[in-house]
Design a protein around this motif. Structure first.
Motif, PDB file in Angstrom:
ATOM      1  N   LEU A  39       0.826  -1.214   0.000  1.00 51.96           N
ATOM      2  CA  LEU A  39       0.000   0.000   0.000  1.00 51.96           C
ATOM      3  C   LEU A  39       0.856   1.258   0.000  1.00 51.96           C
ATOM      4  O   LEU A  39       0.563   2.222  -0.720  1.00 51.96           O
ATOM      5  CB  LEU A  39      -0.931  -0.006   1.205  1.00 51.96           C
ATOM      6  CG  LEU A  39      -2.083  -1.003   1.161  1.00 51.96           C
ATOM      7  CD1 LEU A  39      -2.815  -1.021   2.496  1.00 51.96           C
ATOM      8  CD2 LEU A  39      -3.031  -0.683   0.036  1.00 51.96           C
ATOM      9  N   VAL A  40       1.932   1.248   0.783  1.00 56.29           N
ATOM     10  CA  VAL A  40       2.826   2.406   0.815  1.00 56.29           C
ATOM     11  C   VAL A  40       3.515   2.581  -0.527  1.00 56.29           C
ATOM     12  O   VAL A  40       3.639   3.695  -1.044  1.00 56.29           O
ATOM     13  CB  VAL A  40       3.848   2.261   1.962  1.00 56.29           C
ATOM     14  CG1 VAL A  40       4.942   3.311   1.868  1.00 56.29           C
ATOM     15  CG2 VAL A  40       3.151   2.347   3.309  1.00 56.29           C
ATOM     16  N   ALA A  42       2.414   1.555  -3.490  1.00 51.08           N
ATOM     17  CA  ALA A  42       1.424   1.996  -4.479  1.00 51.08           C
ATOM     18  C   ALA A  42       1.111   3.477  -4.299  1.00 51.08           C
ATOM     19  O   ALA A  42       0.964   4.212  -5.286  1.00 51.08           O
ATOM     20  CB  ALA A  42       0.148   1.169  -4.351  1.00 51.08           C
ATOM     21  N   ASP A  43       1.047   3.938  -3.055  1.00 50.76           N
ATOM     22  CA  ASP A  43       0.805   5.359  -2.807  1.00 50.76           C
ATOM     23  C   ASP A  43       1.967   6.195  -3.328  1.00 50.76           C
ATOM     24  O   ASP A  43       1.758   7.245  -3.917  1.00 50.76           O
ATOM     25  CB  ASP A  43       0.602   5.588  -1.312  1.00 50.76           C
ATOM     26  CG  ASP A  43       0.317   7.032  -0.992  1.00 50.76           C
ATOM     27  OD1 ASP A  43      -0.527   7.630  -1.691  1.00 50.76           O
ATOM     28  OD2 ASP A  43       0.931   7.572  -0.054  1.00 50.76           O
ATOM     29  N   ALA A  44       3.198   5.726  -3.114  1.00 48.72           N
ATOM     30  CA  ALA A  44       4.365   6.476  -3.596  1.00 48.72           C
ATOM     31  C   ALA A  44       4.388   6.541  -5.114  1.00 48.72           C
ATOM     32  O   ALA A  44       4.664   7.600  -5.691  1.00 48.72           O
ATOM     33  CB  ALA A  44       5.642   5.830  -3.066  1.00 48.72           C
ATOM     34  N   LEU A  46       1.811   6.288  -7.177  1.00 47.42           N
ATOM     35  CA  LEU A  46       0.728   7.142  -7.640  1.00 47.42           C
ATOM     36  C   LEU A  46       1.060   8.616  -7.421  1.00 47.42           C
ATOM     37  O   LEU A  46       0.787   9.451  -8.278  1.00 47.42           O
ATOM     38  CB  LEU A  46      -0.573   6.773  -6.930  1.00 47.42           C
ATOM     39  CG  LEU A  46      -1.828   7.472  -7.417  1.00 47.42           C
ATOM     40  CD1 LEU A  46      -2.101   7.105  -8.876  1.00 47.42           C
ATOM     41  CD2 LEU A  46      -3.011   7.088  -6.556  1.00 47.42           C
ATOM     42  N   SER A  47       1.685   8.927  -6.287  1.00 47.82           N
ATOM     43  CA  SER A  47       2.071  10.315  -6.028  1.00 47.82           C
ATOM     44  C   SER A  47       3.102  10.796  -7.037  1.00 47.82           C
ATOM     45  O   SER A  47       3.017  11.920  -7.540  1.00 47.82           O
ATOM     46  CB  SER A  47       2.623  10.453  -4.615  1.00 47.82           C
ATOM     47  OG  SER A  47       1.636  10.152  -3.667  1.00 47.82           O
TER      48      SER A  47
END
Length: 79
Positions: A39-40, A42-44, A46-47
């Protein structure tokens, strides 16, 4: 001076949440380490994708400057 009501609400929200009875998911464990890492990551990604798209869209477009021979009154160095 008394604090605004919304600030008081935000300060009392954790107290109210701790007083509520456990729901049907009370036995659920924490997230597993691989899921949390995914999750971390994927968030990075996407950011970074959003930052890249904004950078590309906001980049000044290079246009070929066409030199004209007109002389204007308030343009020093031309003429």
């Amino acid at each position: 001076m008394t604090p605004p009501s919304h600030l008081l609400f935000l300060l009392l929200l954790p107290v109210a949440a701790s007083q509520t009875p456990a729901g049907p998911c009370s036995g659920c464990g924490p997230l597993s380490l691989p899921l949390l890492a995914g999750l971390v990551a994927a968030d990075a990604v996407l950011s970074l994708l959003i930052v890249g798209v904004v950078f590309v869209c906001m980049r000044p477009h290079s246009r070929l400057a066409q030199e004209d021979s007109r002389v204007y009154i308030n343009m020093p160095g031309r003429g």
